[in-house]
Enzyme design. Structure first.
Site, PDB file in Angstrom:
ATOM      1  N   GLU A   1       0.823  -1.221   0.000  1.00  0.00           N
ATOM      2  CA  GLU A   1       0.000   0.000   0.000  1.00  0.00           C
ATOM      3  C   GLU A   1       0.854   1.266   0.000  1.00  0.00           C
ATOM      4  OE1 GLU A   1      -2.808  -0.725  -0.873  1.00  0.00           O
ATOM      5  OE2 GLU A   1      -2.941  -2.791  -0.160  1.00  0.00           O
TER       6      GLU A   1
ATOM      7  N   HIS B   1       1.732   2.098  -3.402  1.00  0.00           N
ATOM      8  CA  HIS B   1       0.647   2.794  -4.094  1.00  0.00           C
ATOM      9  C   HIS B   1       0.763   4.300  -3.900  1.00  0.00           C
ATOM     10  CE1 HIS B   1      -2.154  -0.020  -5.931  1.00  0.00           C
ATOM     11  NE2 HIS B   1      -2.115  -0.810  -4.887  1.00  0.00           N
TER      12      HIS B   1
HETATM   13 ZN   LIG Z   1      -2.712  -2.758  -4.762  1.00  0.00          ZN
END
Ligand SMILES: [Zn+2]
Length: 137
Positions: free
Chosen positions: A128, A131
């Protein structure tokens, strides 16, 4: 509020900006959206719901937590190869993750926190945080 999952790769490859106290509502939406995708999804980043802010939501097994402006400040020397899927992408891809990480972040009260994570939780958080940097596996 449950939001729609963004699958636009061009948008997802943009780097997110730092979250502020005003973005706690976004973090709540991210938690709501994670709960709505309980099956087959263990973590989300805010750009996946269309908000290019550094916020992630992670399933810790018994509960979900939101981390605002998460930053890895320390990690184990040891890393391992694994494959990951992503709600915004189809299929699975190979990647490399650290076994343990120490992360500083802001919680839902925008208070400073620091915590250590290992194993699968550490893996989700690394995915994450990528991201937030516009990195897709
Ligand atoms: Zn992802």
């Amino acid at each position: 509020m449950v939001r729609e999952i963004v699958k636009d790769v061009f948008f997802l490859q943009q780097k997110s900006v730092k979250a502020t106290k005003a973005d706690i509502a976004v973090a709540q939406d991210l938690l709501d959206t994670l709960a709505a995708h309980r099956e087959g999804c263990v973590g989300l980043a805010a750009n996946m719901i269309g908000e290019a802010k550094c916020i992630i939501a992670v399933n810790l097994g018994d509960r979900d937590v939101a981390l605002l402006n998460p930053e890895i400040v320390k990690h184990s020397a040891k890393s391992y190869k694994t494959t990951e899927g992503c709600l915004s992408l189809t299929g699975e891809r190979e990647t490399e993750r650290f076994e343990t990480i120490e992360v500083k972040y802001r919680d839902m009260n925008f208070a400073k926190q620091k915590a250590k994570f290992s194993g699968f939780t550490a893996q989700i958080i690394q995915h994450e945080i990528d991201h937030c940097q516009g990195i897709l596996i």
